[in-house]
Design a protein around this motif. Sequence first.
Motif, PDB file in Angstrom:
ATOM      1  N   LEU A  79      22.487  18.227 -30.620  1.00 51.15           N
ATOM      2  CA  LEU A  79      22.801  19.051 -31.793  1.00 51.15           C
ATOM      3  C   LEU A  79      21.738  20.114 -31.988  1.00 51.15           C
ATOM      4  CD1 LEU A  79      23.930  16.147 -34.095  1.00 51.15           C
ATOM      5  CD2 LEU A  79      25.383  17.963 -33.233  1.00 51.15           C
ATOM      6  N   LYS A  80      20.486  19.778 -31.628  1.00 54.42           N
ATOM      7  CA  LYS A  80      19.410  20.757 -31.746  1.00 54.42           C
ATOM      8  C   LYS A  80      19.627  21.900 -30.763  1.00 54.42           C
ATOM      9  CE  LYS A  80      14.339  20.669 -31.922  1.00 54.42           C
ATOM     10  NZ  LYS A  80      13.157  19.832 -31.631  1.00 54.42           N
ATOM     11  N   ALA A  82      22.577  22.776 -29.494  1.00 55.37           N
ATOM     12  CA  ALA A  82      23.897  23.396 -29.627  1.00 55.37           C
ATOM     13  C   ALA A  82      23.808  24.774 -30.256  1.00 55.37           C
ATOM     14  CB  ALA A  82      24.800  22.487 -30.453  1.00 55.37           C
ATOM     15  N   SER A  83      22.966  24.921 -31.274  1.00 54.85           N
ATOM     16  CA  SER A  83      22.868  26.233 -31.924  1.00 54.85           C
ATOM     17  C   SER A  83      22.254  27.258 -30.974  1.00 54.85           C
ATOM     18  CB  SER A  83      22.057  26.130 -33.210  1.00 54.85           C
ATOM     19  OG  SER A  83      20.826  25.527 -32.943  1.00 54.85           O
ATOM     20  N   TRP A 112      28.962   9.130 -26.314  1.00 56.20           N
ATOM     21  CA  TRP A 112      30.079   9.437 -27.216  1.00 56.20           C
ATOM     22  C   TRP A 112      30.063   8.564 -28.464  1.00 56.20           C
ATOM     23  CZ3 TRP A 112      34.100   6.155 -28.661  1.00 56.20           C
ATOM     24  CH2 TRP A 112      34.124   4.929 -27.996  1.00 56.20           C
ATOM     25  N   TYR A 116      23.748   9.716 -31.868  1.00 50.96           N
ATOM     26  CA  TYR A 116      23.708  10.422 -33.150  1.00 50.96           C
ATOM     27  C   TYR A 116      23.281  11.876 -32.994  1.00 50.96           C
ATOM     28  CZ  TYR A 116      18.721   9.700 -32.641  1.00 50.96           C
ATOM     29  OH  TYR A 116      17.449   9.711 -32.147  1.00 50.96           O
ATOM     30  N   HIS A 117      22.605  12.178 -31.874  1.00 54.31           N
ATOM     31  CA  HIS A 117      22.000  13.494 -31.696  1.00 54.31           C
ATOM     32  C   HIS A 117      22.773  14.366 -30.717  1.00 54.31           C
ATOM     33  CE1 HIS A 117      20.958  11.006 -28.408  1.00 54.31           C
ATOM     34  NE2 HIS A 117      20.333  11.959 -27.767  1.00 54.31           N
ATOM     35  N   LYS A 120      29.525  16.143 -29.228  1.00 50.58           N
ATOM     36  CA  LYS A 120      30.548  15.472 -28.404  1.00 50.58           C
ATOM     37  C   LYS A 120      31.450  16.514 -27.748  1.00 50.58           C
ATOM     38  CE  LYS A 120      28.909  11.624 -30.129  1.00 50.58           C
ATOM     39  NZ  LYS A 120      27.938  12.209 -31.052  1.00 50.58           N
TER      40      LYS A 120
ATOM     41  N   PRO B 131      15.495  18.261 -35.060  1.00 43.81           N
ATOM     42  CA  PRO B 131      15.255  19.523 -35.751  1.00 43.81           C
ATOM     43  C   PRO B 131      14.594  19.294 -37.119  1.00 43.81           C
ATOM     44  CG  PRO B 131      17.574  19.291 -35.134  1.00 43.81           C
ATOM     45  CD  PRO B 131      16.920  18.008 -34.800  1.00 43.81           C
ATOM     46  N   TRP B 134      16.637  17.974 -40.114  1.00 44.40           N
ATOM     47  CA  TRP B 134      17.382  16.721 -39.979  1.00 44.40           C
ATOM     48  C   TRP B 134      17.111  15.814 -41.163  1.00 44.40           C
ATOM     49  CZ3 TRP B 134      20.732  15.770 -35.964  1.00 44.40           C
ATOM     50  CH2 TRP B 134      21.279  14.488 -35.912  1.00 44.40           C
ATOM     51  N   VAL B 145      25.230   7.669 -39.132  1.00 46.89           N
ATOM     52  CA  VAL B 145      25.379   8.979 -38.503  1.00 46.89           C
ATOM     53  C   VAL B 145      26.075   9.917 -39.472  1.00 46.89           C
ATOM     54  CG1 VAL B 145      26.437  10.211 -36.569  1.00 46.89           C
ATOM     55  CG2 VAL B 145      25.464   7.956 -36.211  1.00 46.89           C
ATOM     56  N   TYR B 156      32.489  11.258 -32.620  1.00 46.04           N
ATOM     57  CA  TYR B 156      33.385  11.611 -31.513  1.00 46.04           C
ATOM     58  C   TYR B 156      34.728  12.081 -32.000  1.00 46.04           C
ATOM     59  CZ  TYR B 156      35.882  11.148 -27.090  1.00 46.04           C
ATOM     60  OH  TYR B 156      36.627  11.389 -25.958  1.00 46.04           O
TER      61      TYR B 156
END
Lengths: 166, 156
Positions: A79-80, A82-83, A112, A116-117, A120, B131, B134, B145, B156
């Motif tokens: 997620l970090k 992704a941006s 999947w 948490y990070h 998907k 990050p 977070w 989550v 998912y």
Amino acid sequence: MGLLSTQFENSNVVITSVEGVLNWARLCSLWQMSFGLACCAIEMMAASASHNDIMRFGVLPRPSPRQCDVMIVAGTVTLKMASRVKRLYEQMAEPRYVVSMGSCSNCGGPYWEHGYHVLKGVDRVVPVDVYVPGCPPRPEALLEGWMRLQEKVRNFSLVKSETTTD
Amino acid sequence: MTASDIHNRLQTLFPEITLGFDEQVPCIIVPADAIRDVALQLRDDPALLMDTLMCLSGVDNNDGTLGVVYHLDSVALKHKCTLKVIVPVDNPLLQSVERVWRSADWHEREAFDLVGMRFEGHRDHRRILLPDDWEGHPLRKNYEVPEFYNGMKVPY
């Protein structure tokens, strides 16, 4: 001296469509953005090495998104990250393409459920043209994906609207 | 020196605090507000010379406490020992050993990032992996989550 010289006696004229020659030029020089996110990047590098030599398809790794046509998302997109991936995609000039390489960037892969990070699937932030399955995919699989992408470029039309697949 | 010898030596040097000892997994249990003095002693005592902090880990014990485990090694004297600090989950505050062993710097930041204990006296106390914006500490047992992060769907 080439193939054409046997077919034309005097003139150097070849008749084709504008689209045909533009698409042919583009699909033979798809420049790739050189970045990797995880173990898939190792297979991507193997595809560039002498055994598989992806450069014979006109693929040059470029260090700047502004000079690239294709982004290969090779690896786990957190997620970090992704941006950052999204920003790199936005910095590329159109027409631009995305190859999602490996299970992680296709759908989260082994992360999947408990990741948490992990994003998907990179298609949640950028549009993907070709998905290459595998964990990680062998270089042959990446080359196959690349040829699918070349087919897509070959069929691109300047006048007809692109058919959407989804 | 064995872990029990080290424990005995430390206990005689620090009579005012109680140092626990776990026989099963030989480790010394140190109070949260004494870990810095104990660490300095372990590093500088000529009989101990624990010059290397091999690993510093954060643990959620799932019983209302969090733990920090220190694995120490003496390259000079060829012995090892393990320290543990246990802090309550509602006030997870302990002294930093970042100034004692420089390797503790990133390890403590990682423990803070993922398990969420605070290290008093750390000079650069911020997240290291996740990050900065977070929320929460993902290796807590009760972590859930989030549905979205910055507009991106997480599950998912």
